[in-house]
Structure formats: C-alpha cells, structure tokens
Design a protein around this motif. Sequence first.
Motif, PDB file in Angstrom:
ATOM      1  N   ASP A 266       0.829  -1.210   0.000  1.00 48.06           N
ATOM      2  CA  ASP A 266       0.000   0.000   0.000  1.00 48.06           C
ATOM      3  C   ASP A 266       0.863   1.258   0.000  1.00 48.06           C
ATOM      4  O   ASP A 266       0.496   2.277  -0.594  1.00 48.06           O
ATOM      5  N   GLY A 267       2.027   1.192   0.654  1.00 48.44           N
ATOM      6  CA  GLY A 267       2.946   2.326   0.637  1.00 48.44           C
ATOM      7  C   GLY A 267       3.522   2.567  -0.740  1.00 48.44           C
ATOM      8  O   GLY A 267       3.700   3.717  -1.172  1.00 48.44           O
ATOM      9  N   VAL A 268       3.823   1.490  -1.453  1.00 52.02           N
ATOM     10  CA  VAL A 268       4.301   1.607  -2.839  1.00 52.02           C
ATOM     11  C   VAL A 268       3.241   2.280  -3.701  1.00 52.02           C
ATOM     12  O   VAL A 268       3.544   3.130  -4.541  1.00 52.02           O
ATOM     13  N   THR A 271       3.291   5.938  -3.140  1.00 53.54           N
ATOM     14  CA  THR A 271       4.422   6.539  -3.853  1.00 53.54           C
ATOM     15  C   THR A 271       4.109   6.692  -5.337  1.00 53.54           C
ATOM     16  O   THR A 271       4.426   7.720  -5.952  1.00 53.54           O
ATOM     17  N   MET A 272       3.478   5.681  -5.933  1.00 52.54           N
ATOM     18  CA  MET A 272       3.108   5.769  -7.346  1.00 52.54           C
ATOM     19  C   MET A 272       2.159   6.932  -7.608  1.00 52.54           C
ATOM     20  O   MET A 272       2.347   7.701  -8.563  1.00 52.54           O
ATOM     21  N   ILE A 273       1.138   7.074  -6.762  1.00 49.93           N
ATOM     22  CA  ILE A 273       0.171   8.161  -6.928  1.00 49.93           C
ATOM     23  C   ILE A 273       0.845   9.513  -6.713  1.00 49.93           C
ATOM     24  O   ILE A 273       0.600  10.481  -7.447  1.00 49.93           O
ATOM     25  N   LEU A 329      -4.895   5.468  -0.604  1.00 49.74           N
ATOM     26  CA  LEU A 329      -5.752   6.165   0.354  1.00 49.74           C
ATOM     27  C   LEU A 329      -5.796   5.426   1.686  1.00 49.74           C
ATOM     28  O   LEU A 329      -5.743   6.045   2.764  1.00 49.74           O
ATOM     29  N   LYS A 330      -5.905   4.107   1.631  1.00 49.50           N
ATOM     30  CA  LYS A 330      -5.932   3.318   2.869  1.00 49.50           C
ATOM     31  C   LYS A 330      -4.613   3.454   3.618  1.00 49.50           C
ATOM     32  O   LYS A 330      -4.597   3.574   4.849  1.00 49.50           O
ATOM     33  N   PHE A 331      -3.499   3.435   2.876  1.00 46.45           N
ATOM     34  CA  PHE A 331      -2.192   3.547   3.523  1.00 46.45           C
ATOM     35  C   PHE A 331      -2.030   4.898   4.213  1.00 46.45           C
ATOM     36  O   PHE A 331      -1.438   4.990   5.285  1.00 46.45           O
ATOM     37  N   LYS A 335      -8.998   6.539   3.972  1.00 50.37           N
ATOM     38  CA  LYS A 335     -10.179   5.798   3.540  1.00 50.37           C
ATOM     39  C   LYS A 335     -10.352   4.566   4.415  1.00 50.37           C
ATOM     40  O   LYS A 335      -9.383   3.864   4.717  1.00 50.37           O
ATOM     41  N   LYS A 336     -11.580   4.316   4.816  1.00 49.96           N
ATOM     42  CA  LYS A 336     -11.900   3.142   5.614  1.00 49.96           C
ATOM     43  C   LYS A 336     -13.208   2.536   5.147  1.00 49.96           C
ATOM     44  O   LYS A 336     -14.051   3.215   4.539  1.00 49.96           O
ATOM     45  N   TYR A 337     -13.341   1.247   5.435  1.00 56.42           N
ATOM     46  CA  TYR A 337     -14.569   0.524   5.141  1.00 56.42           C
ATOM     47  C   TYR A 337     -15.174  -0.013   6.434  1.00 56.42           C
ATOM     48  O   TYR A 337     -14.451  -0.452   7.344  1.00 56.42           O
TER      49      TYR A 337
END
Length: 418
Positions: A266-268, A271-273, A329-331, A335-337
């Motif tokens: 998720d961290g990667v 970084t991409m975004i 977003l989660k990282f 964002k949460k579910y």
Amino acid sequence: MGQFAEDTRRIHKLLSDVLKPTPLQHSQYLSDLHQADIWLKREDLTPVRSYKVRGAYTFIREALEADPDRSLFVCSSAGNHAQGFAFACRHFNKRGVVFMPLTTPQQKIQKTRSFGAPLVDIKLLGDGFDAANKAAMEYCEAENGLMVPPFDHPTIILGQATVGKEILEQSPEGYSWDRLILPVGGGGLAAGITQYFAQTGEKTEFTLVEPDMAPSLHESLLVGERIRLDRVDNFVDGAAVAQIGQENFKQLSKFSPEQVVLAPTDGVCATMIDMLNIEGVVLEPAGALAIDALNRLPVEQVRGKKIVCVISGGNFDFERLPEVKERALKFAGLKKYYVIQLPQRPGALKDFLSLLGPEDDIARFEYLKKSARNFGSVLLGIETKRPENFQLLHESFDRSDVRWEDITYNEAIANFVI
C-alpha cells in the motif's frame, strides 16, 4: 579495475547500437521532501520502459557471437523481460517465442507483440509463471532453442550492470554518492550494479528494496542460503520472485538483512500516486520501490545525503489505477470501510448522515442485507481529508445507536465484499 567492470564497459559500448543512456535526473521535489540531494536513474525511459532490455540484448548478442547460425530464442515472462526479449529478437532478426501465463494483462501481451512483430510468437499457458516457464523449457528442448533467462545468468547480470556504469559517467563533477537505492526481484540489476561499483573502487552505501510480500533476498540473507518462499503476493509483479537467482545471490550474499528494506504494497501505491500527481512520472509498482524506500530508511541515512534511486520500469497498466489509488488512500489513513447496522425505521439514514464530519465523504454505500428485522446491514466506504477525522467519526458512532465494525484491514471480509 576488475574483469567484471572491464566486461561491463565492453557490453555498454555494444549496447550503444540500440540504447542511448537513460537520464540521471535531479528531483527537486524528493530532495525538498527528504531534505537531501535525490537523483533518479530513469530506466523507465528505455525503448521498452524498463532496464530489462539491457540483459536480454546482451544475452542474445553474446549467444550469436558464439553461434551465428542459432535461429530460435525462447523466454518465459509476464512482463518487462518479455518486452526486452522481443525488442532484441527483432533487432537481430531472429525468431523468438515468449511463454506467458493466461492471466497476463492484455496491455503487456500487446506491447510484447508490437516490439517483436513479426518475428516473435506469444504462447499463453497456465495460470502463473511456473506453468509458463515449464512449458517454455519443454518447448525449448524439443525445438532446439536457447532459453533467455530473466535474471539468473552471468551475461544477464553484465547487461544490467551497465546501469551502474551510466550512473557514474552521468554524475555531476565532484559528486561522490552516499547511497544507491536498488529494487530487487530476481536480483540481476542489484548484483550487476553493486559488483560494478565495487570493482571501480566506489565507496557508496547500498540499500536494496523488496516488496514486503515477496522478500526472497531478505529471507535468504537471514538464514545464509537461498530459500524459496512458499507464497508471494504478485501485486508488485516486476519484483515478486519466490527465489532469488543463484548467480545473483553469490554477489548479494555479502549484504546483511538490515540493508534490505521491505516496502509495504500500500505504501508503494502511495508513492506511485504521489509521483504521478506531483512529478507526472508513470511508475509500475516495482519501479516505485527505490523511491518508496526513502520513506522507510532511518532519517540519518537520508537527510543531507547524495542519493540515487534507480527507477526500474514504467510499464503500468492504467486499468490498475483505481486499485492503486484505493490502496494509497488506505495507507495514508484517508479511507476506511465499515459494516454498519442501521435500525429499520423511518429517518434512520438521515440520522446516520448527521454523524459524518464536514470533511467526510461517502465513497460507497451498499445494503448487504435488508429485511423486516430491527436492523439492516450496510457496507460503507468513507474517504476524508485528514486521518484524525476517523477518530471523531468513531466517537460519533459510539454515541449513536449505530452498530459498526471497521473491516478496512480485515482481509478475509474486505476481499469478499470490497
């Protein structure tokens, strides 16, 4: 200067027939962010958008020098190696066959076909790399072809080492690099660059980066021998390797486990975004590993240092962008579910909406179960502007008659309903 470095220079001169040196670019954004002097080696800007063309071209050229009459080359790959292989086959006007899993994205199939047409055939077999690789080896033996490995071969390592030669040649005058950050999958790139630097007398420190769900080098270093992982997550597909290459581990075994950073998937994605939105640079997951490692290293190893991050590739399928954004977003904690239970009465939904803060946005709302019972279950996805907003939201939930459960990181449930 050692023999490996001399051979690398020879190979690099031959590579100049088809490949211009990729840029070594200063990143003002990353330098400001980390209070350091950060440079990017842009292997995503080769003709096939990854460094893999170096090794494939070198291997096929050396094979043809030894046997000019060789007519068939074979490889198994679902990604960058296939494209580099196809590019090299077309350059040398030799027939090639690529074996890919049936699950390979169409974008990668089409790009491989375009680089190799009309000389390269693509065969789709099996649900994963192992099945495709087995079929490729059987075909190669039956048809008297030559297998072109993706990373585990001395000649492949030599080809990838040319990245290190270019880094030193392109360095600003008077620069001595404090640290090179290198992504690791099968280990060909890292084995080549680290060996070249060692034989040219450079004193640069190295950080090697693997996906945290495919840590074949890290786990092998822990026990002092090559091991095969029972399971890998293929999201960072360009570096998701179950076992580090044998030839590669000979060079990389001198490193300690502490020199290997394990990058969370998720961290990667974050970084991409970040690089796409701010720098306009399109990275594949494996291509983002080295940049992401800047966030994982101790501050004293980054702040004030001269650092090169090797971007290994930019072959990104934009159909994956929604998932990458979701993970990012989660990282970031934005964002949460939830699975919530609302009372089955008029006005219950209106009352629930009043619990949301001014920066909270409903990204998903779906009834999971609606009946005549007292409560109905709802799948709820919420995005917000600041992570701390969720604590306020949870407090609002607790003060109300809403029954709720955070399923964001409950893998079993989240994979089923999200």
